[in-house]
Motif scaffolding. Structure first.
Motif, PDB file in Angstrom:
ATOM      1  N   VAL A 192       6.256   9.057   0.320  1.00 37.19           N
ATOM      2  CA  VAL A 192       4.860   8.899  -0.029  1.00 37.19           C
ATOM      3  C   VAL A 192       4.173  10.188   0.336  1.00 37.19           C
ATOM      4  O   VAL A 192       4.453  10.765   1.373  1.00 37.19           O
ATOM      5  N   GLU A 193       3.288  10.638  -0.543  1.00 42.09           N
ATOM      6  CA  GLU A 193       2.642  11.934  -0.293  1.00 42.09           C
ATOM      7  C   GLU A 193       1.919  11.923   1.040  1.00 42.09           C
ATOM      8  O   GLU A 193       1.316  10.950   1.422  1.00 42.09           O
ATOM      9  N   ASP A 221       5.122   0.241   3.900  1.00 38.02           N
ATOM     10  CA  ASP A 221       4.433  -0.779   3.127  1.00 38.02           C
ATOM     11  C   ASP A 221       4.589  -0.523   1.630  1.00 38.02           C
ATOM     12  O   ASP A 221       4.315  -1.395   0.806  1.00 38.02           O
ATOM     13  N   ALA A 245       3.687  -2.732 -10.298  1.00 37.12           N
ATOM     14  CA  ALA A 245       3.475  -2.235  -8.936  1.00 37.12           C
ATOM     15  C   ALA A 245       2.004  -2.438  -8.608  1.00 37.12           C
ATOM     16  O   ALA A 245       1.145  -1.826  -9.240  1.00 37.12           O
ATOM     17  N   VAL A 246       1.720  -3.303  -7.666  1.00 40.66           N
ATOM     18  CA  VAL A 246       0.319  -3.615  -7.354  1.00 40.66           C
ATOM     19  C   VAL A 246       0.082  -3.480  -5.855  1.00 40.66           C
ATOM     20  O   VAL A 246       1.007  -3.498  -5.042  1.00 40.66           O
ATOM     21  N   HIS A 247      -1.188  -3.333  -5.528  1.00 37.74           N
ATOM     22  CA  HIS A 247      -1.564  -3.163  -4.128  1.00 37.74           C
ATOM     23  C   HIS A 247      -1.452  -4.487  -3.389  1.00 37.74           C
ATOM     24  O   HIS A 247      -1.015  -4.552  -2.242  1.00 37.74           O
ATOM     25  N   TYR A 253      -0.136   6.489   7.846  1.00 40.68           N
ATOM     26  CA  TYR A 253      -0.612   7.070   6.603  1.00 40.68           C
ATOM     27  C   TYR A 253       0.361   8.123   6.092  1.00 40.68           C
ATOM     28  O   TYR A 253       0.715   9.068   6.800  1.00 40.68           O
ATOM     29  N   GLY A 254       0.786   7.936   4.864  1.00 39.06           N
ATOM     30  CA  GLY A 254       1.478   8.974   4.140  1.00 39.06           C
ATOM     31  C   GLY A 254       2.846   9.365   4.649  1.00 39.06           C
ATOM     32  O   GLY A 254       3.422  10.330   4.157  1.00 39.06           O
ATOM     33  N   ASN A 292       0.854  -1.191   0.000  1.00 39.54           N
ATOM     34  CA  ASN A 292       0.000   0.000   0.000  1.00 39.54           C
ATOM     35  C   ASN A 292       0.887   1.238   0.000  1.00 39.54           C
ATOM     36  O   ASN A 292       1.618   1.489   0.960  1.00 39.54           O
ATOM     37  N   THR A 293       0.794   2.012  -1.061  1.00 41.28           N
ATOM     38  CA  THR A 293       1.679   3.175  -1.191  1.00 41.28           C
ATOM     39  C   THR A 293       1.270   4.328  -0.289  1.00 41.28           C
ATOM     40  O   THR A 293       1.916   5.369  -0.287  1.00 41.28           O
ATOM     41  N   LEU A 294       0.186   4.171   0.437  1.00 39.18           N
ATOM     42  CA  LEU A 294      -0.213   5.219   1.382  1.00 39.18           C
ATOM     43  C   LEU A 294       0.140   4.867   2.820  1.00 39.18           C
ATOM     44  O   LEU A 294      -0.225   5.577   3.731  1.00 39.18           O
ATOM     45  N   ARG A 295       0.776   3.738   3.013  1.00 35.62           N
ATOM     46  CA  ARG A 295       1.053   3.311   4.372  1.00 35.62           C
ATOM     47  C   ARG A 295       2.556   3.151   4.608  1.00 35.62           C
ATOM     48  O   ARG A 295       3.066   2.074   4.881  1.00 35.62           O
TER      49      ARG A 295
END
Lengths: 473, 157
Positions: free
Chosen positions: B156-157, B16, B38-40, B117-118, B10-13
């Motif tokens: 990550v943003e 991760d 690149a997959v979740h 997150y982020g 997860n690119t938001l975590r």
């Protein structure tokens, strides 16, 4: 002696959760709960972000339904810009949402729930999985994969990437559907339609073996919520909110999605991080309602495409009023796959989608916007507030799984009361409790995400909190 | 010989995101006959792309407190194949069952320390990304031209 059974985590769902089943002194189930155990901080994380980034950010919440968040977010952005998006943009967004419904429903039915349905709830747990299914019915597994590929390829032709396509933006979409993509999608439609029809035939044949489950898997009266089109038809992207009750009578209709807070309250409980939305006029928890494929088929007057409408008539034979058993989420999911394929085919023939006028450009014209669409699992609300520069000041996400939370808890209790007896806990009993949750296809990725192993853990806990017994698989 | 790199997470975590970041870095290299995804999370339909490869690299974050690790893996039908905790060994087994072949495969795990997150990557995770890309490059068949990977800023943003 009262006892508590814990199923932690629940397997073959998207995300992490656990179930506790409390037994009373006689060994009967006194209470059961579905818990979401990880803190949910996404709404706070978004504060301070530019509005224009929200579609791209929120689409990364979930690997299974990124498009749903993308579209709801873009629609909230449309409202803040106060624009009407071009017809081609709306139709292309619709196509992407339909593709999302296909691929998500295919995963739920063919790969998460089919092991229970085809192999049996009591079958060997070691083989009750995708590989067991593959051994028993390889064509079913292949069909599920082909349908997922079809849905994902449509998304890729539109958005350019299989996951998290930051393609829908406030005001429209970034890119058209190329003619090559249109041709490629068209080429696969007939196969996809055949696969969906085949799956519906299989479901009908396997239903006879699951009459008992159909009777007790979350079978109780609730309200049902979803979007409907102007004529009350099945809707997935826009329209008005409608609530119907378990008799099929319309309770509230024509509700503009922007007024959702007048009709939906959000309760919290100390034992779960997932919210408990309810129909405000009926109060909490009496205002339990369900969303998702079961609800959408219960609230609509018709689907509007010939094959899906024929299946809808079969679906409605399950009950006199609304279909109240959550077991039939499975059936509704397959019908929606078929409906989505038929609608994609219609959109492919629509001359509007070739237009290159795809985006209305504007600045911040409203300080608040609400975007609503139908995610595969149910109605999804994105509610943003911004400052004059378009920076987010507040976010409320009302996700489908949250809206089914009350019903999932009731379903767990109903199934446990029917199947679980005393302290002789069998795998088949507990698998049915889990399968009842799987019927809702909860996606906790939206609210939580954890990397790591996911065993099934079952514990017997006495009244003093001591674990009396524990099983892992 | 063709290879596939599948980075998942997860690119938001926070950390991760290391798997997808490795896949994106590999994609930027444009190495011939190397596909990077690149997959979740790992899902069944990936079996087709896996079966079409001769060599596969799966890249994931691990919460275990261990340094970067690369180990060979074999198809295993007893592993979890779906959803959050999809196991690449199960995906290999699915490729074998559905398409009759599975590639030689490696499972690369990168130490992950925080999943907020982020948040930006932690220093060990950032280092792990660079190590993983370098390790993959070293285990690819001969490439016509080598462009050594230099880690830039991963966040990550």
């Amino acid at each position: 002696m009262p006892q508590r059974i814990v199923i932690d985590p629940v397997t073959r769902i998207e995300g992490h959760a656990k179930i506790t089943i409390h037994l009373d002194d006689t060994g009967a189930v006194s209470e059961a709960r579905f818990h979401v155990t990880e803190f949910r901080g996404f709404e706070q994380f978004c504060v301070g972000r530019p509005l224009w980034e929200m579609a791209g950010i929120t689409s990364r919440i979930c690997g299974i339904c990124p498009v749903s968040h993308l579209l709801a977010s873009a629609k909230a952005g449309d409202a803040i810009l106060a624009v009407t998006i071009p017809p081609a943009a709306e139709k292309l967004r619709r196509m992407m949402n339909l593709a999302q419904i296909i691929q998500s429903h295919a995963l739920s039915f063919f790969h998460l729930s089919a092991p229970d349905l085809l192999l049996g709830m009591e079958s060997d747990p070691a083989a009750r999985n995708l590989f067991g299914l593959l051994a028993a019915d390889p064509e079913l597994v292949r069909g599920g994969i082909r349908l997922r590929q079809f849905g994902q390829e449509v998304i890729e032709h539109l958005g350019g990437r299989k996951i998290h396509p930051a393609w829908a933006v406030p005001g429209g979409v970034r890119a058209p559907l190329a003619e090559t993509g249109r041709a490629a999608i068209r080429e696969r439609v007939s196969e996809a339609r055949a696969l969906a029809l085949d799956a519906l035939g299989r479901f009908g044949r396997m239903l006879e073996q699951h009459r008992e489950e159909a009777a007790v898997f979350g079978n109780f009266p609730t309200l049902f919520l979803g979007l409907v089109g102007p004529d009350g038809a099945w809707e997935h992207y826009d329209g008005m909110l409608r609530f119907v009750d378990s008799t099929g009578a319309i309770v509230a209709d024509g509700i503009a999605p922007s007024h959702y807070r007048e009709w939906i309250g959000e309760a919290v409980e100390p034992w779960s991080y997932l919210k408990f939305p309810f129909f405000r006029p009926h109060g909490y928890p009496a205002g339990t309602y369900r969303v998702g494929p079961l609800a959408r088929l219960n609230i609509c007057s018709q689907i509007g495409t010939p094959l899906a409408d024929a299946e809808l008539r079969t679906f409605r034979d399950h009950a006199n009023g609304a279909v109240t058993s959550s077991f039939f989420y499975h059936h509704a999911r397959l019908i929606e796959i078929l409906a989505a394929i038929e609608r994609i085919e219609l959109l492919l023939d629509d001359p509007d989608i070739a237009s290159t006028r795809l985006r209305a450009k504007a600045g911040v014209n409203q300080l608040e916007g609400i975007g609503v669409s139908e995610a595969p699992r149910g109605t999804l609300f994105h509610h943003y507030q911004v400052d004059g520069d378009g920076l987010i000041t507040a976010v409320n996400l009302l996700i489908a799984t949250g809206q089914n939370n009350l019903a999932m808890n009731r379903a767990v209790a109903q199934i446990a009361r029917h199947y679980v007896r005393g302290d002789r806990i069998t795998d088949g009993m507990l698998n049915r409790v889990e399968a009842g949750i799987r019927a809702f296809d909860p996606c906790l990725s939206c609210s939580t995400h954890v990397a790591g192993a996911m065993p099934l853990e079952i514990g017997l806990v006495g009244p003093d909190g001591a674990v009396l017994d524990e099983v892992r698989r | 010989m063709n290879a596939i790199v599948i980075g998942y997470g997860n690119t938001l975590r926070g950390d991760d995101a290391v798997g997808p970041l490795v896949a994106e870095a590999v994609a930027q290299m444009s190495w011939p006959q190397v596909q990077a995804l690149a997959v979740h999370q790992l899902t069944p339909e990936l079996a087709e792309a896996v079966a079409a490869a001769d060599l596969a690299f799966f890249v994931d974050a691990t919460a275990a407190n261990e340094p970067f690790c690369a180990r060979p893996i074999e198809p295993c039908a007893e592993s979890v194949v779906l959803a959050h905790t999809g196991d690449p060994r199960a995906l290999l087994a699915l490729a074998m069952a559905l398409y009759g072949r599975a590639p030689q495969a490696w499972w690369l795990t990168i130490s992950a320390m925080q999943f907020e997150y982020g948040a930006e990557l932690s220093p060990p995770a950032r280092e792990g990304v660079a190590q993983a890309v370098g390790w993959i490059e070293g285990h690819l068949p001969e490439l016509p031209s080598r462009v050594f990977f230099r880690p830039t800023s991963y966040s990550v943003e």
